[in-house]
Write a protein that holds these residues in place. Structure first.
Motif, mmCIF file in Angstrom:
data_model
loop_
_atom_site.group_PDB
_atom_site.id
_atom_site.type_symbol
_atom_site.label_atom_id
_atom_site.label_comp_id
_atom_site.label_asym_id
_atom_site.label_seq_id
_atom_site.Cartn_x
_atom_site.Cartn_y
_atom_site.Cartn_z
ATOM 1 N N GLU A 58 -15.972 -3.124 38.062
ATOM 2 C CA GLU A 58 -17.253 -2.413 37.740
ATOM 3 C C GLU A 58 -17.744 -1.566 38.547
ATOM 4 O O GLU A 58 -18.705 -0.501 38.190
ATOM 5 N N LYS A 59 -17.163 -1.338 39.916
ATOM 6 C CA LYS A 59 -17.507 -0.342 40.884
ATOM 7 C C LYS A 59 -17.000 0.920 40.284
ATOM 8 O O LYS A 59 -17.726 1.978 40.768
ATOM 9 N N GLY A 76 -25.226 3.728 26.206
ATOM 10 C CA GLY A 76 -25.092 2.257 26.698
ATOM 11 C C GLY A 76 -23.844 2.086 27.222
ATOM 12 O O GLY A 76 -22.727 2.788 26.897
ATOM 13 N N ALA A 77 -23.790 1.071 28.354
ATOM 14 C CA ALA A 77 -22.429 0.630 28.850
ATOM 15 C C ALA A 77 -22.629 -0.955 29.001
ATOM 16 O O ALA A 77 -23.418 -1.260 29.429
ATOM 17 N N LEU A 93 -18.169 1.784 26.486
ATOM 18 C CA LEU A 93 -19.308 2.898 26.453
ATOM 19 C C LEU A 93 -19.457 3.070 25.044
ATOM 20 O O LEU A 93 -18.671 3.493 24.075
ATOM 21 N N GLU A 94 -21.003 3.401 24.708
ATOM 22 C CA GLU A 94 -21.464 3.988 23.501
ATOM 23 C C GLU A 94 -21.912 5.454 23.270
ATOM 24 O O GLU A 94 -22.976 5.398 24.248
ATOM 25 N N TYR A 95 -21.310 6.078 22.738
ATOM 26 C CA TYR A 95 -21.878 7.387 22.642
ATOM 27 C C TYR A 95 -22.784 7.561 21.455
ATOM 28 O O TYR A 95 -23.093 6.580 20.652
ATOM 29 N N LEU A 147 -25.437 -0.684 34.062
ATOM 30 C CA LEU A 147 -24.105 -1.109 33.443
ATOM 31 C C LEU A 147 -24.698 -2.814 33.058
ATOM 32 O O LEU A 147 -24.907 -3.449 34.092
ATOM 33 N N LEU A 148 -24.467 -3.051 31.667
ATOM 34 C CA LEU A 148 -24.692 -4.434 31.421
ATOM 35 C C LEU A 148 -23.332 -5.326 31.619
ATOM 36 O O LEU A 148 -22.550 -4.875 31.234
ATOM 37 N N SER A 149 -23.701 -6.343 32.488
ATOM 38 C CA SER A 149 -22.178 -7.335 32.725
ATOM 39 C C SER A 149 -22.626 -8.494 31.664
ATOM 40 O O SER A 149 -23.102 -9.236 32.223
ATOM 41 N N ILE A 150 -21.599 -8.520 30.721
ATOM 42 C CA ILE A 150 -21.936 -9.621 29.776
ATOM 43 C C ILE A 150 -20.349 -9.972 29.343
ATOM 44 O O ILE A 150 -19.467 -9.336 29.355
#
Ligand code: GTP
Ligand code: MG
Length: 595
Positions: A58-59, A76-77, A93-95, A147-150
């Motif tokens: 994720e880095k 969003g990511a 990634l959402e454009y 960055l959402l970590s889900i």
């Protein structure tokens, strides 16, 4: 290939508006709750705006964001991991628009390090290290969206879930918590629509009108984390072009040359599926373990998607399943208690081994869900309307007919049905009532009809009969054996018994209380009441009824009565005995003594 569905021109244009309009579909959604088609349309739109990029960790995200921003606005990511031997990291990634995502995909190159393999363009990419130490210009950290970590698939750890349930205030809250923490999350739904889009895009050259539609628990709101993805591939060539105006325009005089298939429908579908199976297996990145199950009633191709950690069942000929998912989605939207209640019941069934992920002689999750819906329909104060009422309230725009002529018409706008529930029962009350209802249900003689919302006479000798809501001559639970049906009857009785004492006597200081006691494995569960008093009563009637079933199903051993009046008398004696036995079983005295 023939179309799988015929719709009115109005419906067609609406569908296209939702699925293919180059503007965000939120604009099309009605102000209230989204309809099923609006929900699906929105998810498909999001999938077309998205790419999935594998990163080393994720880095890498700020650098990835920085690099990918050149193709458009990243809205969003989300970061997720797929655990194989080691954790593999991905960023979704959402454009802002599908064109921007397409630009990012179009800018991809093939992996020159691979010596074999055919390069394929898809939304699944890999972010390689910048060559020669070149890096993109850095953005200030505050310019990079968080960055959402889900995790989109991993189920909540059992220990953690139990701890959560233990810390709840009451059974009501336990039911809600279980639903919140085990249902399929937003990322899980997105990943499923991306898997569908990948199939659709892979064949778009030859089949530009093809649609890969998710259905089943991935979209009907009853899915839990890690559920499989049911996908139907549709080739709606009579949908014509993509412009809604064309639906009403003069038919084109230019007709595509088409290869005629001379084999019959089913073997043709099997052959096509075999071909698609090969294509998925050979060319689609992420697709592995492809299995062809082509002899089943609904032939399917099963595969695993390794970039999404997802099991997929792809069919080409089960459109009623798609509309059935719409019905379940609508039921779930109609009352906030429907989904949490169903989740608890599904979990209970899983914990006592009534359901099993593989198909067999046991009840499926789908059939179990039908049992819950039926229970909610037949209450004195119903919580759900019957499917018959939905069908009655349908308008011309609700008309749906599958290719094989199955009518899937019902009102999509629930407001039109005019159904309002006055039922105020809490979730814990409903849960107990569910178990009590099926403890009493006469599975031997009665069929369950969601169309009518009341039990009907059983048309054949299947152990359990749930009228298929969209193909009413079929039985959804035909696969259930007598033994499994019997197990269900025993387990619902046990559950009613456990839950009743839990409701009356909740001691939250105990390590295990409320739902937790319901979810215990049967071996560890409290002593079963039917081990002592109930079974004798049950056995007598059960033997009686089982014998009757055997007699009926095996004509050689069946008693043939010469006189029809004697046969009627025998039958009425049997019925009276059965009902007396039932009354005896249900009398408060017996219920108390059986504890
Ligand atoms: P899980 O996969 O166990 O999470 O549940 P599911 O609801 O997705 O069930 P499954 O994958 O077995 O089936 C997918 C969907 O197909 C269901 O949700 C139904 O909409 C539909 N379906 C399954 N069996 C039948 C059937 O016998 N008749 C009809 N009309 N639809 C069915
Ligand atoms: Mg499924």
């Amino acid at each position: 290939m023939n179309s799988l569905v015929r719709r009115s021109a109005h419906q067609l244009s609406r569908w296209r508006t939702l699925c293919t309009k180059p503007g965000a579909p939120e604009a099309a959604a009605s102000p209230g709750k989204p309809s099923y088609e609006e929900f699906i349309g929105h998810q498909q739109w999001q999938a077309r705006c998205s790419i999935v990029v594998q990163v080393s960790s994720e880095k890498s995200y700020p650098e990835l964001y920085n690099y990918c921003s050149r193709f458009g606005e990243i809205r969003g990511a989300q970061h997720y991991c797929v655990r194989q031997d080691e954790a593999l990291h991905y960023v979704l990634l959402e454009y802002a628009t599908p064109d921007e995502a397409a630009a990012a995909i179009g800018a991809g190159v093939t992996n020159g390090e691979l010596t074999s393999g055919v390069p394929v363009r898809s939304p699944f990419l890999w972010f390689r290290a910048a060559g020669g130490g070149r890096k993109s210009a850095k953005l200030a950290p505050n310019q990079v969206p968080q960055l959402l970590s889900i995790d989109g698939n991993r189920q909540v750890e059992q220990g953690h879930l139990l701890e959560l349930l233990r810390s709840a205030q009451g059974i009501e809250e336990q039911v809600q918590l279980l639903h919140e923490h085990t249902r399929l999350n937003e990322l899980g739904i997105r990943m499923r629509f991306l898997a569908a889009l990948q199939v659709e895009q892979a064949i778009a050259g030859m089949f530009p009108a093809a649609q890969a539609q998710p259905f089943g628990s991935s979209v009907n709101g009853f899915g839990r984390m890690g559920c499989d993805l049911d996908l139907i591939l549709r080739f709606d060539n009579d949908m014509g072009g993509r412009n809604p105006a064309e639906a009403t325009a003069e038919p084109s005089r230019l007709v595509y040359h088409t290869k005629e298939n001379l084999s019959n429908g089913r073997s043709q579908t099997q052959r096509h599926m075999e071909c698609f199976g090969d294509m998925l297996h050979l060319f689609l990145p992420g697709v592995c373990h492809v299995r062809r199950i082509l002899q089943a009633r609904v032939p399917i191709i099963k595969y695993h998607h390794e970039h999404l950690d997802l099991e997929v069942d792809l069919s080409m000929s089960n459109l009623t399943g798609f509309y059935m998912s719409e019905l379940l989605y609508m039921f779930g939207e109609m009352d906030a208690r429907v989904r949490p209640l169903t989740f608890s019941i599904r979990r209970w069934a899983q914990s006592c081994g009534l359901t099993n992920p593989s198909p067999g002689r046991w009840i499926s999750n789908f059939s179990l869900t039908c049992l819950v819906m039926f229970f909610l329909q037949q209450l004195r104060q119903p919580i759900l309307p019957t499917i018959g009422a939905l069908a009655k309230a349908a308008q011309p725009k609700d008309s749906r007919l599958t290719e094989d002529g199955i009518n899937c018409t019902f009102a999509r706008d629930v407001e039109r049905v005019g159904f309002r529930s006055r039922n105020q029962s809490s979730l814990s009350e409903l849960l107990l009532q569910f178990f009590e209802f099926y403890s009493q249900f006469d599975f031997h003689n009665r069929a369950i009809s969601l169309n009518e919302g009341r039990p009907l006479s059983k048309p054949d000798h299947s152990a359990m009969y749930i009228v298929n809501p969209l193909e009413q001559l079929l039985n959804v639970s035909k696969n259930v054996s007598l033994e499994e049906c019997e197990r269900l009857r025993i387990e619902v009785r046990n559950a009613a018994w456990i839950l009743e004492s839990e409701v009356e006597n909740v001691d939250r200081q105990e390590l295990s209380w409320g739902l937790l006691n319901l979810f215990k494995h049967p071996e560890k569960a409290v002593i079963r009441p039917n081990m002592f008093f109930k079974p004798r009563m049950v056995e007598v009637s059960d033997l009686f009824e089982e014998k009757q079933t055997k007699e009926a199903s095996n004509s050689s051993s069946a008693i043939t009565y010469k006189s029809s009046s004697v046969r009627q008398q025998v039958q009425s004696i049997k019925a009276a005995t059965r009902s007396e036995l039932k009354q005896l079983q249900n009398s408060p005295k017996n219920r108390r003594s059986s504890r």
